[in-house]
Design an enzyme around this catalytic site. Structure first.
Site, PDB file in Angstrom:
ATOM      1  N   SER A 168     -24.305  51.568  31.424  1.00  9.46           N
ATOM      2  CA  SER A 168     -24.506  51.219  30.021  1.00  9.46           C
ATOM      3  C   SER A 168     -25.200  52.378  29.293  1.00  9.46           C
ATOM      4  CB  SER A 168     -25.288  49.900  29.915  1.00  9.46           C
ATOM      5  OG  SER A 168     -25.333  49.441  28.590  1.00  9.46           O
ATOM      6  N   ASP A 269     -14.933  44.706  26.882  1.00  7.80           N
ATOM      7  CA  ASP A 269     -16.228  45.240  26.444  1.00  7.80           C
ATOM      8  C   ASP A 269     -16.143  45.603  24.966  1.00  7.80           C
ATOM      9  OD1 ASP A 269     -18.616  46.625  26.049  1.00  7.80           O
ATOM     10  OD2 ASP A 269     -18.475  47.735  27.928  1.00  7.80           O
ATOM     11  N   HIS A 299     -18.977  43.649  29.337  1.00  4.93           N
ATOM     12  CA  HIS A 299     -20.160  44.471  29.574  1.00  4.93           C
ATOM     13  C   HIS A 299     -21.131  43.725  30.491  1.00  4.93           C
ATOM     14  CE1 HIS A 299     -22.034  48.239  28.191  1.00  4.93           C
ATOM     15  NE2 HIS A 299     -23.175  47.639  28.498  1.00  4.93           N
TER      16      HIS A 299
END
Length: 321
Positions: A168, A269, A299
């Protein structure tokens, strides 16, 4: 979701204070390190403060069962781990990150150095990039100090096989770390590759994936905007290179000097379009990139789907080996 009524800070459980800091209105247990490599445990771990002034620490994970060749302990690759925090939410000693690092060290048979970089908004970018670089240079010092170097690194690490892994926003930090590493003589360290998992990037112009997932329950666009508002240097917008990967194109000669890169993402995502822009930027710069994008997924899916966590480990294993 009403775009006008939605409060991103309430979604993130944050309250912004008058001095620009934030109060995190949630509690999570801090996981203490466990330096005892007893049978039955996946790993042993220890914390080391690498900068007394800033308080930045690293947590080292080593497998409990160390492989050996001819009764000599085999040296293991080093994985510099940069966790996902949304820039503002979680430190590296959170339960999810500790569990993930322990599993990764055990399953991949590597030494992990997890960097507990400082969080925004108390410490805005590029603080996180600087903390990561300091950790990398600290690892180099352990490699060259045969007397006082950190024993787990000195005795077990193969410094010629170092990898950067970021998840991330940690992947955003990892990319910057890879670039910064080019400005330093890391000998005897060698960065053998980088894994960027669901890299956290953005931009001023809304992408198709952002519009499609505007009200995503995990990563709604207003919450992502708030994370950038709290983390970017004051006075810059989301087209700054810290946020928008297209901003690195003027540095493509330097970017092109990076080694192998693996980029992993998912079609569900909110940030997937920006991640693919990131891949395109790397390819344009001449980087050897392996991109793995699965249409299904979102995500942080590896945190809730054990099968995806295993699949992620397998992709990293294949890349390292």
């Amino acid at each position: 979701m009403s775009r006008d009524a939605f409060d991103p800070y309430k979604h993130l459980n944050l309250s912004i204070n008058p001095d620009g800091s934030c109060t995190r209105n949630f509690e999570y247990p801090i996981v203490e390190p466990d330096p005892d490599p007893s049978p039955g445990k996946l790993t042993a771990s220890k914390d080391i403060t690498i900068n007394l002034e800033t308080g930045v620490t690293v947590r080292i994970f080593r497998p409990t069962n160390l492989p050996s060749n001819d009764n000599t302990i085999a040296r293991l690759p080093v994985l510099i781990h940069l966790h996902g925090s949304g820039w503002v939410l979680y430190p590296a000693n959170s339960p999810a990150n500790n569990r993930g690092c322990s599993q990764m060290a055990s399953e991949l048979t590597v030494i992990i150095v997890s960097v507990n970089y400082r969080l925004a908004p108390e410490h805005r970018l590029p603080t996180q990039y600087d903390d990561a670089l300091e950790a990398l240079l600290w690892i180099k010092r352990q490699a060259v100090d045969k007397t006082n170097g950190e024993p787990w690194l000195r005795d077990y690490a193969d410094f010629s096989r170092c990898y950067i892994f970021g998840s991330s926003n940690g992947a955003n930090v990892g990319f910057q770390l890879a670039l910064k590493s080019l400005d330093h003589d890391l000998t005897p360290l060698k960065i053998d590759g980088c894994v960027f998992y669901q890299p956290f990037y953005g931009g001023k112009t809304r992408t198709k994936s952002e519009l499609k997932n505007f009200a995503d329950p995990v990563m709604p666009v207003p919450a992502i905007d708030a994370m950038w508002e709290l983390s970017l240097p004051k006075g810059v917008d989301r087209d700054h290179r810290y946020c928008n990967p297209i901003g690195y194109l003027p540095q493509k000669e330097k970017v092109g000097r990076l080694g192998r890169c693996l980029v992993i993402g998912y079609g569900g995502d909110t940030l997937v379009d920006h991640q693919q822009d990131f891949v395109e930027m790397l390819v344009t710069a001449g980087v050897r990139v392996e991109a793995k994008f699965d249409d299904a997924g979102f995500h942080g899916i590896e945190l809730v789907d054990p099968r995806r966590a295993v699949a992620l480990l397998n992709m990293i294993r294949d890349f390292i080996n």
